[in-house]
Scaffold this active site. Structure first.
Site, mmCIF file in Angstrom:
data_model
loop_
_atom_site.group_PDB
_atom_site.id
_atom_site.type_symbol
_atom_site.label_atom_id
_atom_site.label_comp_id
_atom_site.label_asym_id
_atom_site.label_seq_id
_atom_site.Cartn_x
_atom_site.Cartn_y
_atom_site.Cartn_z
ATOM 1 N N ASP A 231 0.835 -1.206 0.000
ATOM 2 C CA ASP A 231 0.000 0.000 0.000
ATOM 3 C C ASP A 231 0.869 1.255 0.000
ATOM 4 O O ASP A 231 1.516 1.568 0.990
ATOM 5 C CB ASP A 231 -0.901 0.014 1.248
ATOM 6 C CG ASP A 231 -1.796 1.247 1.280
ATOM 7 O OD1 ASP A 231 -2.883 1.193 0.674
ATOM 8 O OD2 ASP A 231 -1.394 2.271 1.868
ATOM 9 N N TYR B 238 3.247 9.628 -0.433
ATOM 10 C CA TYR B 238 4.347 9.022 0.319
ATOM 11 C C TYR B 238 5.703 9.241 -0.358
ATOM 12 O O TYR B 238 6.740 8.962 0.224
ATOM 13 C CB TYR B 238 4.129 7.511 0.555
ATOM 14 C CG TYR B 238 2.820 7.153 1.221
ATOM 15 C CD1 TYR B 238 2.016 8.118 1.816
ATOM 16 C CD2 TYR B 238 2.378 5.830 1.258
ATOM 17 C CE1 TYR B 238 0.804 7.787 2.409
ATOM 18 C CE2 TYR B 238 1.174 5.491 1.854
ATOM 19 C CZ TYR B 238 0.392 6.479 2.422
ATOM 20 O OH TYR B 238 -0.806 6.133 3.001
ATOM 21 N N LYS C 186 -2.762 5.939 -4.347
ATOM 22 C CA LYS C 186 -3.869 6.874 -4.052
ATOM 23 C C LYS C 186 -3.600 8.220 -4.704
ATOM 24 O O LYS C 186 -2.443 8.656 -4.757
ATOM 25 C CB LYS C 186 -3.998 7.077 -2.529
ATOM 26 C CG LYS C 186 -3.879 5.795 -1.719
ATOM 27 C CD LYS C 186 -4.050 5.996 -0.227
ATOM 28 C CE LYS C 186 -3.709 4.723 0.530
ATOM 29 N NZ LYS C 186 -2.278 4.579 0.871
ATOM 30 N N HIS D 174 -7.663 9.579 -1.858
ATOM 31 C CA HIS D 174 -6.983 9.555 -0.555
ATOM 32 C C HIS D 174 -7.825 10.171 0.584
ATOM 33 O O HIS D 174 -7.886 9.616 1.676
ATOM 34 C CB HIS D 174 -5.632 10.277 -0.678
ATOM 35 C CG HIS D 174 -4.592 9.785 0.266
ATOM 36 N ND1 HIS D 174 -3.251 9.693 -0.052
ATOM 37 C CD2 HIS D 174 -4.686 9.359 1.545
ATOM 38 C CE1 HIS D 174 -2.583 9.232 0.999
ATOM 39 N NE2 HIS D 174 -3.426 9.023 1.976
HETATM 40 P P1 NAD Z 1 0.764 1.536 11.846
HETATM 41 O O1 NAD Z 1 -0.341 1.478 12.807
HETATM 42 O O2 NAD Z 1 0.937 0.475 10.829
HETATM 43 O O3 NAD Z 1 2.070 1.686 12.740
HETATM 44 C C1 NAD Z 1 3.335 1.777 12.203
HETATM 45 C C2 NAD Z 1 4.327 2.013 13.339
HETATM 46 O O4 NAD Z 1 4.346 0.881 14.205
HETATM 47 C C3 NAD Z 1 5.732 2.173 12.806
HETATM 48 O O5 NAD Z 1 6.354 3.186 13.559
HETATM 49 C C4 NAD Z 1 6.405 0.853 13.073
HETATM 50 O O6 NAD Z 1 7.754 0.989 13.334
HETATM 51 C C5 NAD Z 1 5.657 0.348 14.290
HETATM 52 N N1 NAD Z 1 5.554 -1.128 14.272
HETATM 53 C C6 NAD Z 1 5.147 -1.889 13.243
HETATM 54 N N2 NAD Z 1 5.133 -3.191 13.587
HETATM 55 C C7 NAD Z 1 5.558 -3.256 14.866
HETATM 56 C C8 NAD Z 1 5.772 -4.323 15.769
HETATM 57 N N3 NAD Z 1 5.534 -5.580 15.413
HETATM 58 N N4 NAD Z 1 6.196 -4.025 17.015
HETATM 59 C C9 NAD Z 1 6.442 -2.748 17.380
HETATM 60 N N5 NAD Z 1 6.268 -1.688 16.567
HETATM 61 C C10 NAD Z 1 5.828 -1.939 15.310
HETATM 62 O O7 NAD Z 1 0.675 2.997 11.152
HETATM 63 P P2 NAD Z 1 0.718 3.571 9.686
HETATM 64 O O8 NAD Z 1 2.020 3.337 9.030
HETATM 65 O O9 NAD Z 1 0.293 4.974 9.796
HETATM 66 O O10 NAD Z 1 -0.433 2.785 8.908
HETATM 67 C C11 NAD Z 1 -0.208 1.639 8.110
HETATM 68 C C12 NAD Z 1 -0.306 1.981 6.645
HETATM 69 O O11 NAD Z 1 -1.603 2.506 6.332
HETATM 70 C C13 NAD Z 1 0.641 3.096 6.185
HETATM 71 O O12 NAD Z 1 1.964 2.683 6.063
HETATM 72 C C14 NAD Z 1 -0.007 3.492 4.895
HETATM 73 O O13 NAD Z 1 0.301 2.576 3.870
HETATM 74 C C15 NAD Z 1 -1.484 3.439 5.264
HETATM 75 N N6 NAD Z 1 -2.016 4.746 5.703
HETATM 76 C C16 NAD Z 1 -3.035 5.303 4.986
HETATM 77 C C17 NAD Z 1 -3.573 6.511 5.351
HETATM 78 C C18 NAD Z 1 -4.689 7.100 4.555
HETATM 79 O O14 NAD Z 1 -5.052 8.268 4.768
HETATM 80 N N7 NAD Z 1 -5.273 6.361 3.645
HETATM 81 C C19 NAD Z 1 -3.076 7.219 6.467
HETATM 82 C C20 NAD Z 1 -2.040 6.632 7.200
HETATM 83 C C21 NAD Z 1 -1.537 5.397 6.817
#
Ligand code: NAD
Length: 280
Positions: free
Chosen positions: A49, A54, A83, A116
């Protein structure tokens, strides 16, 4: 059957989308994102994704191409989402943004293209562009992101094609109950962003208790909760052992009681902006 990392949900147009994927928000273009995507694919992930915002579509594209060469997987085995960013919304500008995304990714066709955010006054024109791209066969599925129920209802009043996916902030503190019910009724697949609440839930005592009982981590419990709720999930990590750990959720099951306990953590609490009130 939801029993492995390649398991898919079938979208309302028949396209199969993996239940689990890698998010790459804030993964640096170049080495960081390339390594993360390649590690994920080599460890069984099939869905990535990204988004124009990004700024790492080139790295994602390079990683996809290298991973296919190194693993023998074909393009059809992978599911790539991007997106259209808010500044590019509108009919013509979305078509142009899509072409730039495809050039950066180095792909002919995209699996899923999302609006988005619901930019007021623009998202319907943006949606018409996505419908056109879909009818032209450039993208296998189209959807939205950060749409509340009222945004979906408004969009669907004029839409020819119903969104196949709605990707929203979703985690145990924000269980999106009303939206989730609406999307189920409409056969719109809900997808969780920030499933781990960007790291803020990883010391929660309730989750720790459930995790210990199953011999799993808190992250794994949350991601399993997503899947058992019928929500596609895309946790982000660029660290190899976490990329592997996060996806290791197909060999245990949360009981009805575990699910209820996790449901009890809901506070309708957002970490990110409210789609009714954002200024970007
Ligand atoms: P997330 O909830 O996936 O958290 C990511 C964070 O958690 C990172 O800092 C990572 O280092 C940490 N992490 C991951 N796995 C871990 C583990 N096993 N143990 C400890 N820490 C861990 O947050 P995100 O990245 O904001 O969301 C996931 C994805 O969703 C994004 O990468 C993106 O692709 C998407 N996204 C979309 C939107 C949107 O508006 N559509 C907004 C934000 C994110």
């Amino acid at each position: 059957m939801l029993n492995n990392l390649q398991a898919t949900t079938t979208l309302h147009n028949g396209v199969k989308m993996p239940w689990f994927g890698l998010g790459v928000y804030k993964a640096q273009d170049g080495d960081e994102v390339i390594q993360a995507v390649k590690i994920a694919i080599k460890n069984g992930y099939r869905s990535i994704d990204t988004a124009a915002l990004y700024n790492n579509e080139e790295g994602v594209g390079q990683a996809v191409s290298e991973a296919m060469e190194e693993t023998g997987l074909s393009r059809e085995d992978l599911f790539i989402t991007s997106k259209v960013w808010n500044a590019d919304q509108g009919y013509e500008s979305t078509l142009a943004a899509f072409e730039l995304t495809m050039t950066k990714l180095g792909l002919e066709k995209l699996d899923l293209y999302l609006v988005h955010w619901p930019v007021n006054g623009k998202y319907k024109d943006t949606w018409r562009a996505l419908e056109q791209l879909y009818k032209d066969g450039r993208v296998h599925a189209i959807g939205v992101s950060n749409f509340h129920v009222h945004h979906l209802q408004d969009l669907m009043k004029d839409a020819e094609i119903k969104p196949m996916v709605n990707q929203v902030e979703y985690h145990p503190r924000l269980a999106q109950l009303e939206l989730s019910t609406f999307c189920k009724e409409q056969d719109i697949q809900l997808e969780a962003w920030a499933p781990l609440m960007q790291g803020k839930l990883l010391d929660n005592a309730t989750l720790q208790e459930i995790a210990s009982k199953h011999g799993k981590s808190i992250a794994q419990v949350i991601l399993r909760w997503d899947l058992q709720n019928g929500v596609v999930t895309i946790p982000k990590s660029t660290t190899e052992h976490r990329i592997i750990e996060n996806a290791d959720v197909f060999n245990f099951e949360l009981s009805a009681e575990d699910m209820e306990q996790i449901n009890g953590l809901n506070e309708n609490l957002r970490n990110g902006p409210d789609p009714d009130n954002f200024n970007f």
